[in-house]
Scaffold this active site. Sequence first.
Site, short mmCIF file in Angstrom:
data_model
loop_
_atom_site.label_atom_id
_atom_site.label_comp_id
_atom_site.label_asym_id
_atom_site.label_seq_id
_atom_site.Cartn_x
_atom_site.Cartn_y
_atom_site.Cartn_z
N CYS A 74 -30.98 -10.03 -22.83
CA CYS A 74 -29.64 -9.53 -23.16
C CYS A 74 -28.76 -10.62 -23.75
O CYS A 74 -28.01 -10.38 -24.70
CB CYS A 74 -28.99 -8.91 -21.93
N HIS A 368 -25.92 -9.98 -16.69
CA HIS A 368 -26.12 -9.31 -17.98
C HIS A 368 -25.09 -9.80 -18.98
O HIS A 368 -23.95 -10.09 -18.61
CB HIS A 368 -25.99 -7.79 -17.78
N ASN A 389 -23.66 -2.62 -25.85
CA ASN A 389 -24.78 -3.01 -25.00
C ASN A 389 -26.03 -3.18 -25.85
O ASN A 389 -26.00 -2.98 -27.07
CB ASN A 389 -24.99 -1.95 -23.91
#
Length: 447
Positions: A74, A368, A389
């Site tokens: 991520c 994250h 995202n």
Amino acid sequence: MSNETKAAISSDQITRYQTLFNDRKDAKVVERAVTHQGILATSADFASDTDMTPVFSIDLDTGKVSNQKQSGRCWMFAALNTMRHHLADLFKLSDFELSQNYTYFWDKFEKANYFYQNVLNTADQPLDSRKVAFLMTTPQQDGGQWDMLCAIIEKYGIVPKSVMPETYSSSKSSELNGTLNKKLRKDAVTLRDLAAKNASSDDIAAARDKMLGEVYRLLCYTLGEPAQKFDFEYRDDNKNYHIDRGLTPKSFYDKYVGWNLDDYVSVINAPTNDKPYNKTYTIEMLGNVLGGRAVKHLNVTMDDFKQLAIAQLKDGQSVWFGCDVGQSSDRQKGIMDTNAYNKNELLDMDLSMTKAERLDYAESLMTHAMVITGVDLVDGKPTKWKVENSWGEKVGTKGYFVMSDSWMEEYCYQVVVNKKYLSLELRKAQEETPTVLAPWDPMGALA
């Protein structure tokens, strides 16, 4: 009678707890609901859905979201996304992606060498020392920090995704990580044994060189060998054809992104007693490129934290950020809100902790990284934030999430901003030599 014996649970206690439970008028109602639906679904507050409508006063157009799939990249996706937003605007490439596999390859390779150095640095410590145990628990992993991605780009550049596309192991990384960590632990045995025998530096260097050659081969087998030169061929949004021949990864970065990465700094909000505000911090044994850019955080108040992100958004540039995404969030709806679930009311117990307490007592840390691409300002104050995202388009609103301002305050720990937005006081603070934190400090968590 010992204290432990006194503290043992007695049958009288259990009888009392049973009576207390069954005396509650709502006990069986809650039991039936929670046993069938679980804690989250039963405690969900659907008023949050209304509050978190995806409409923002500042809303950057950043195109389709990417998908890290079954990997922990991520931080890498988020960082490359901030760069591709810039590139897409300049060269009219709305659906363009940079190669996450290319930076992944070199990150793995450099992390192996970084691990070998840490093994040698701690070779005089027993195996049960906390530092050695910390190293061996996870020799390397997919996660990382903004500064670590900068270190890779500064040394190796970047390439378009078309030049080094995804492979089975980049998109589903567990097999590669398991194999590579097995090798690194085996190599640690050899390196510690050489150090214990007082082997010469030349002998250790030769053994390490052989190990790195094997790591390179493993990564080529699983991720493909990185290109050294390539042609960049594309059609822009106006259907115009372009080809740029004979590029290297570094020349591609310089021409198509061109950021001075030294201008971008990590700003954190960690309100714990051991980290005064307006001071900088780094983490022992955290990094990837030996001799490259080190991880460095400037700790600021949450008000400064937000205003820095807003200033960059107002200038039309998205913001890399790190958070604890699993806290009070609905993955499918794409909502991160402190009011998303009311567990306290459902369970009739107080589960609240301060942000500092959550960090100090291992209840929260950065897990994250994503990208802030918008914010809703009401009377100049943020109420909610738009988040890009990297979980594909099937979650949230075509992959975009909504983050309440209260959620940002509680569960956001890091943003990366151009240092031109820092006040003179903060800029001077950012330039100071950082305090070194322990390897297991929560600010060393990898997204």
